[in-house]
Each structure stands twice: as structure tokens, then as C-alpha cells.
Scaffold this active site. Sequence first.
Site, PDB file in Angstrom:
ATOM      1  N   HIS A 257      -9.934  -2.718  28.381  1.00 42.14           N
ATOM      2  CA  HIS A 257      -8.898  -3.602  27.850  1.00 42.14           C
ATOM      3  C   HIS A 257      -9.531  -4.954  27.537  1.00 42.14           C
ATOM      4  CE1 HIS A 257      -4.784  -4.914  27.198  1.00 42.14           C
ATOM      5  NE2 HIS A 257      -5.059  -6.020  27.863  1.00 42.14           N
ATOM      6  N   ASP A 259      -8.547  -8.467  25.993  1.00 47.45           N
ATOM      7  CA  ASP A 259      -7.517  -9.341  25.448  1.00 47.45           C
ATOM      8  C   ASP A 259      -8.101 -10.090  24.256  1.00 47.45           C
ATOM      9  OD1 ASP A 259      -5.336  -8.728  27.129  1.00 47.45           O
ATOM     10  OD2 ASP A 259      -6.352  -9.758  28.764  1.00 47.45           O
ATOM     11  N   ASP A 369      -0.522  -3.320  28.207  1.00 48.18           N
ATOM     12  CA  ASP A 369      -0.468  -4.602  28.934  1.00 48.18           C
ATOM     13  C   ASP A 369       0.566  -5.563  28.360  1.00 48.18           C
ATOM     14  OD1 ASP A 369      -1.289  -6.442  30.853  1.00 48.18           O
ATOM     15  OD2 ASP A 369      -2.724  -7.374  29.503  1.00 48.18           O
ATOM     16  N   HIS A 574      -0.746 -10.086  22.682  1.00 49.37           N
ATOM     17  CA  HIS A 574       0.150 -10.186  23.846  1.00 49.37           C
ATOM     18  C   HIS A 574      -0.181 -11.277  24.868  1.00 49.37           C
ATOM     19  CE1 HIS A 574      -2.701  -6.981  25.419  1.00 49.37           C
ATOM     20  NE2 HIS A 574      -2.694  -7.823  26.425  1.00 49.37           N
TER      21      HIS A 574
END
Length: 1030
Positions: A257, A259, A369, A574
Site C-alpha cells: 500500500h 499512499d 484504506d 484518500h
Amino acid sequence: MAAIKHRRTALERVEKFLSDTYFTDCNLRGRLFGDRCPPASLSCFQTPRRIPYDEAVVQEFGPARVGESFGPTWETCWFKVELNIPPAWAGREVHFVWESDGEGMVWRDAQPVQGLTKEGEKTSYILTRSLKGSEPHSLTLYVELACNGLFGAGKGSMIAPPDPDRRVTLSNAELVVFNRDVYELLVDLEILLDMAQLLGEENQRSFQALYTANQMVNVCDVTDPSTFPAARDLAAAIFSQRNGESQHTIHAMGHCHIDSAWLWPYEETIRKCARSWVTVVHLMEHNPELTFACSQAQQFEWVRHHYPGLYARIRDFVAKGRFIPVGGTWVEMDGNLPSGESMVRQFLQGQRFFHEQFGRFCSEFWLPDTFGYSAQLPQLMRGCGIQRFLTQKLSWNLVNSFPHHTFFWEGIDGSQVLTHFPPGDSYGMHGRVEEMLKTVKNNKDKGRVNHSAFLFGFGDGGGGPTQKMLDRMKRMSDTDGLPRVQISTPDQLFSVLEKESSQLCTWVGELFLELHNGTYTTQAQIKKGNRECERILHDVEVLSTLAVARDREFQYPANQLQQLWRFLLLNQFHDVLPGSCIQLVVEDALQYYTEIRRAGAQLQEEAVESLCRDLLQPEEWSTQSTLVLNTLSWERTEVISRPGPNGTETLALVTVPSMGYALVQEPFVPPEPVVVWEQEDGFITMENGVIAVCVDTMGHLISLRLMDSGRESIADGYANQFALFDDVPLYWDAWDVMDYHLETRKPVTTVLKPLKVTLGGGLRGSVRFSLKVGKNSTLTQEIILDAMCPYLRFQTQVEWKEAHKFLKVEFPVAVRSTNATYEIQFGHLQRPTHWNTSWDWARFEVWSHKWLDLSEHGFGVALLNDCKYGASVHRNILSLSLLRAPKSPDSTADIGLHQFTYAVMPHQGSFQEAGVIQQAYNVNFPLHVVPANCAPCPAWSAFSVSSPAIVLETVKQAEDRPEAVVVRLYEAHGSTVTAWLQTSLPIKEAMLCDLLERPVGWGCLPLEKQGLRLSFTPFRVLSVLLVRSC
Ligand SMILES: [Zn+2]
């Protein structure tokens, strides 16, 4: 020899044998590395910029040494490392070890080869697995070291604002001999120890594992590697004892993951992708079973652009089905706040990118997420060729435990997607026994499905899988007492889930996250930028499409629009749109919005010029006039303001047809003018024949009446009441507003400037006042009533200087209903106004788009807004959340000047009948006013729709088909309806298409005299391809 085995001493004996703290002089762990050798030379060059390799290596490098610190934060240090491998290490595995608290990338022969992060358990680069005489023993590596950690540089805690003066230390750089046989034994023993500890004393496997581990320690002489195979055989014997057929199967997939921006800026993410993915590719080359699920087209695009060599290797593994693009979206966006059209574009840009680059569309939506999921997503996914969805964030719910891990999720239109939450409640697993057991135990759909996902790899800040994770799972593939573990793919998992789906339950409506509800409000400028830029791109597309149809010379700005959309979509990431990012990210995001506004204004001007050329160019017989354009799909009658002489503004009332334009017709007399009068007590009353309002000296609405019926909208108390709340969450500052903030409500009561009339009526009446808010902030508001307008507008300006405060505005209304209605993407949904159950009160702060409404039969009150998302309705009080002031991760969040508008609209009948939806659009999409030079000419409309239930949202040129237009409509009332779409554009063919603009159904739609006949069910989104006839 049989011996007593005390459970605790046996466990701890094995533990100490593996310890990297105790007894390393005589235990196995102490033997992991053999001989060591420092680099022949180490030099460095530091830069504040993130520069490419070619630029870096030609710089002047100065001396550097291990133990030195580098910084400050966000700088980059390039190291040149010269290595001479001792010839005596022939036949040995040799690693280059690099330990630092910054994130590193090893470059060899001008290519990135290995990401290095201590927090991601990657501190070595394997130079050779068995040193041969023929191999070069001298080599030069470069290490690009970012002066930030995997999670940025938070001062004191992870989410604290970055420490600008952080320095990273190079604590180790050397060549070492790596003892692979010791490593393998360590992994064996670690798993047996975990099994012994975690399976528990009631399980005989626990003891079998413990006694095996104990026996391995017995047979293992750490100074004599020839004793290792016997120990390994003991482990292999227990690992190969198989499960029964009913055992749960875990589908493990590599994942990382990343970001797209969070505690670090976008630019650093580009390097995070490269560091993480080069490591994945390297692992794939040595582990033929490894698969890796990877989302976010934007990140692929970054790597394609900045790391073409690495990208080529990734493409090879994509072609082999091992590096697996998932998600189908441009970024992993926020799941609540982007508009319906924005969400469509996330998929359109994402899926088209994946198709163009890798020859296939993604078949899974992937959003592990994100802080909640709109009930319109199932339909949008299906419209983009996706019927499967993976997430896990609802495991963060503070109040209620979500009842499923595998289920059908049904959206507001009835569309369903098969949804899976990895039952281990994480997307960053490490392949440990504990996580495998949790996955099985936690699974809420036991007995319904027997397969689940397991995403392994360091995440959030990147990192990804490690060799050790893979080595653990190889041992656990089928071992009695543990679930079966197979390296798998999202497709394999969902395929078996689809086969097993007959017993699955269905969850209807939104997936609401009972946490992070402050993210609907935090960083108000980002929210405003999002709403405004969604509007700008909408208008540019509408006007450019019309311009193409009217002017053969006009070029639809497809490339620029794609670029601007991608900026907007990136900012919907996000941690950006929710406002949970550091100040550097906010600055970047605002800059993208500035660029969209600038370029958008220019594109719009060009389109209007082409569309209305005849009206804008002075002709002999022409007169000064005003052209007004409407980009919405209904006729509008509104008061506009136009520039007059000497910087003044003059007002006019104008009626403009749907998606078209009209000239202002003079004179413009409303059927009923606005009347404003001041009472003796200083209260001011305004009326426009539709509504009548009375405002007290501090701006409260004390009465709001529908003039037709005389019905009063305001309940006891004041409406337009500002209230300030203490806003100190438990940890996640920018993210969370907690239930207890409601207990700290303080009404704003200090008047700075009392109410006075600013416009005395006629076409517009307005009043203004100022309040002191909190200790240091001021609020100035203009309350505006226009002729014929069904709502009262509150144009608000706040100079905000608070800390940990939450500002809301409240409207207690004379309406009783147990449900309130909130606009979402392409539709609306209802949420309770009471707190009966934990599911109800957990939604004390919710999100909404342009409007929310509280109605009883025959009457209601709606609250409209132009850039806010946070809201709530408890009992009869509608609240709009205006501003927060969190301090982490951005200590400057929201401090400064804010401008926003909201409006209140009382109505007779239902909100559908009253046109609340259309009025909320009107507030958000102001009419465009352009000075013109022409004789009176008839108004022109490009599109209209016969039913008020249908909103024609989008008009754009089709992707890759300049001769075709795509129009997107949706049913907004929640009704089944047939409507006619009419157009004055020359159209020769029309067909339904999906959201990726691929024709669906059978052939063309008949073009009839009334237009195109379209049938809708509640909240159905339809896209139509219109092929122009010239
Ligand atoms: Zn994230």
C-alpha cells in the site's frame, strides 16, 4: 532420551536460541552473518531536490563515513560506494548491508536495483548468492538516500507535523557473508515457536511443534553447519503433516500500500513506488511463485515516466500475470466526497490506462484504506466492467463490528458486487502464524465461504513483501493445525468465492466507516478546490462539446482536459481530499487546483468564443448586451450580476434555457420584487413573494415562511445559529471528530457588527453582519434573497484562527421525521435522525454532497451548500459542518480566510417535487455572464430532458472518437421513469454505452421526433453515445 519438557522453559529456550538480543555469542541468530568488510570508499553529495540518477552521478562527491548524519528533512544524499569483495569469500553468499533511518535506493549500472528501508525490513542488497572467481570482485554502487523515513518525519509521533530539522544517520554500510543455512533454520524455528505459543495448550499441535523445536536445538551445533540438515529434517517432517480437506484456504498475495501522498509529498511517492516495486521485481526473479497486486494507475504512470527501465521489467511480469494491476482507478480515491462524475473518471482514466499499457481492464475494485464507501459505488463499478470489490477499512469501526467479510454489497440502484474484506483486517501482513490464525478465527462468514485473502507486504509508506514473508508461507502451505496458504491472485480468490457464493448475505446501502468523520470537513480549501474544479471541468466539457457542434474549426481540448482531470483525480487520493495530509501536500494540492482554475478559465473562454462567435463580435447594428450561458439541463430564471461602469455591478433577471444561452432581455421586471424593511427592534424582514424571512440583529433567522401557505419553517430557537465545539479526538487529529464533542457545544453570541441592510430590494435584497467566533476568529455574512428565488443564500467569510475547535451552523426546523435525506453520487440516501441503536448514533457526523433535506409529508426544509461535505441531522436540527482546526499532521490546517456559501430552502411537497436537487445544482453551477454585442436573438438550447427526475449530468466528447459525444444522465428522484432526451445538435446515431464508453445492448436507439426515449429505474445512471452527422 526421553526427558521431562517443562513448557515454559522449552519455549524460552527456543526463543533465546533465536534472539537477536540475548546470547548472540552462542545462539543461532548470532551466526546469521559471517565475515564483514567495509567499503573501499564511501563518498556523498547532498541536494535539496529529487534529481535523476544521471544528474546525480556527475556531481562532485565529498568524503562520507558510517555514523555520520545527513539532512535536514526532505533533502537527498547520493552516496558513491566502492566495494572490493575479498577473494577468500569464494563460494559464499555476499550481501551489501546498508542501515539508515532514511529510505534508500541502490543503483547499479545506472539502474535502480533494490529499495532499502529499515522499517520495511530491507537492509541488504544481495550481490551474489555464491561468489564465483569469474565474477567482478570490485564494483561501484550508488545509494540514493532520502532524508525521511518510511512514514515521513513526524516530530515525536508518526502523525505529528514533520520535523523540518530531522537528520538521518547512516549506521552501517559494509559487505557481509550471509549464512543462508542459518537463515533457513531460523525461519523454521520461528514458525514452530509461533505454533507452539499460539495454538494453545488445548491443541496437541502446539506441543508437537514445541518438542520438535526443542529437539532441533538439541541436534544443532551452531559452530558446525554439518549438524543443520538433521535439524531441518525435523522441521520438514512436522511441516509436511497435512491438513484435512475441510481446512480454510488463505490466498496470499504480495501487496504494497503506497499512499500517493500523506506524511510525505507527491514527489517522494514517485520514489517510494520505485523503491518498493524494484524490490518486488527482484523478488519475483528469485521466487517464481510470487504474485503482487498493485493498484493506482497514477503510480504506474509515474514509474513509466521516471523509471523506464524498471517499468519495462514490470510490464514483463504483468504479461506473465504475476505483477497484477488491480483497482481500475486513477488513484485509490476517497470513497465519499468525489462527485459521481469524478468517480466515473477515476475508473475511466484508470481502466483506460491499464488497458492501454497492459492490454486488459482490471476486474477488481481495490480500495483497502478509504474512509467509507458510497452506496453508489456498486453501480459505478459494474458500469466500468468490475463486479468484485476488495477493502478492509470497516475493520476500523469504533462502535459496531461489521457483520461480514465476504458478502454481496448492493448499492442504491440495486446493483450488486461481490465484496471481500481480508478477515485478518489488514493489507500489510507479514506471513506470520499469528496472522494466519487470526484470518481463520476472525472470518465472520465461517461456513459460508472457506477462502480468504491475505495481503502481505509492508505498506502505507511503501516497502512491500520480503523474502522472509515468502519463506514463512512456503513452510505453511499445508501444515496440520494451520490454514492452507497458497500464493494466489485476486482473480483466483474471487473465482472461488463466486463459486461458493450461494450462501452469502447481502448488505444494502453505504459502507459507513464509524471513524474519521472529521475528514468531511478538515482542510476546507481542498474541499472547496475539489467542488469548484469538478464544476469547472463539467462546464468546460459542456461548452467545448457545444462549440465543436457549432464551429467546425474548434478543436475539443481532449488532451488538456485529460491532464486537468488527472490533477483533480490525483487530489482525490484518500489522504488528500480527506485533508489528512501534511502541509507540503496541501500546498501541492492547492497548486493543482490553481492550475485547473487557470487553464479551465482559458478553455472555457475559448469554447464560449467559438460557441457564440456571432453574438460576441460587434456588428454595425449591434448594441451592448449581455449573454448568459447555462450548463445545466433545465431552464433557469435567476438574478445575475454583470459588470457596470466604474467597477459597479448591475443586476438583471434572466431566463436561460437548458444547456444553452440567452441574451438578457430588457427591461427585467420580476413578477414580485424583493421587499426589505427594518423593524424598530433592528430586525430585518425580506420577502420575494416565495419566501419571507426575518433576521435578528446577530444574523439569526427567527422566521422563514413559505408565503403561499404561510407555513413557518423555523422551530423554537434560532436558525442560522453558529456553534463552536471543542474538537479533541483520541489520536487521529485531522481525521477524527468524536461523539463527545457534541457535549461541548457553545453558541456563537458575540456581535462585532450588527445586522444592516446592504441591498434594499427590487431584484435582490441583502443584509450583513459580523460575529466574533471563539477567541480569535471573525465571521462576516451576507444573507441574500433574490427575486423569484426559492432559497435564502448565506454568503460567508470566516477569518479562522482557532485550535481544536469545530464550527457548525444549525437550523432547527419545524419538521418531524425519523429520516433525513442526503445527496450522494448520482442520487441520495436516507439516514435516521434518531439515536436508537448503536448503528444510528455512530453516525452522529455524516457526509453529504450539495444538499440535505428533512421532510415530513407535504413539507420540508433543505440545506444547500457550495463546498461543504460534513453534516448531520439529529431530531429536527440540520447542521452543516463548516470548519475544523486540527494540528496533526498539518499544524496550520485551515488557519486563514475561508469563503463559502450555503442556502436554506423551505418547500411544499416532497423535495423531489419542490426541485431541491435542481436548486442545489444552481447554487453550485452559477450562470456564465458574458458581455455581448448583438441585436436581440432567440435563446438557444443544446439539450433538454422531459422529466424533472432526470439530470443530464455530463456532456463530453467521446474518448478516441472525436465524431461522437457522450452524455450521461441519472435518475435523481428514486423513481421509475421514462424520459425524452432532446438535442438540437445534428445527431445521426445514438446508442447506450457503459461508463467506459463501450457500446452496450443491441444496436442503435431510435431517433424519434421527441428525441431519444430513455427508461430509468431508481438512481440508474445511463450513458449514451451520440454520433454527430457532420
Ligand atoms: Zn492509505
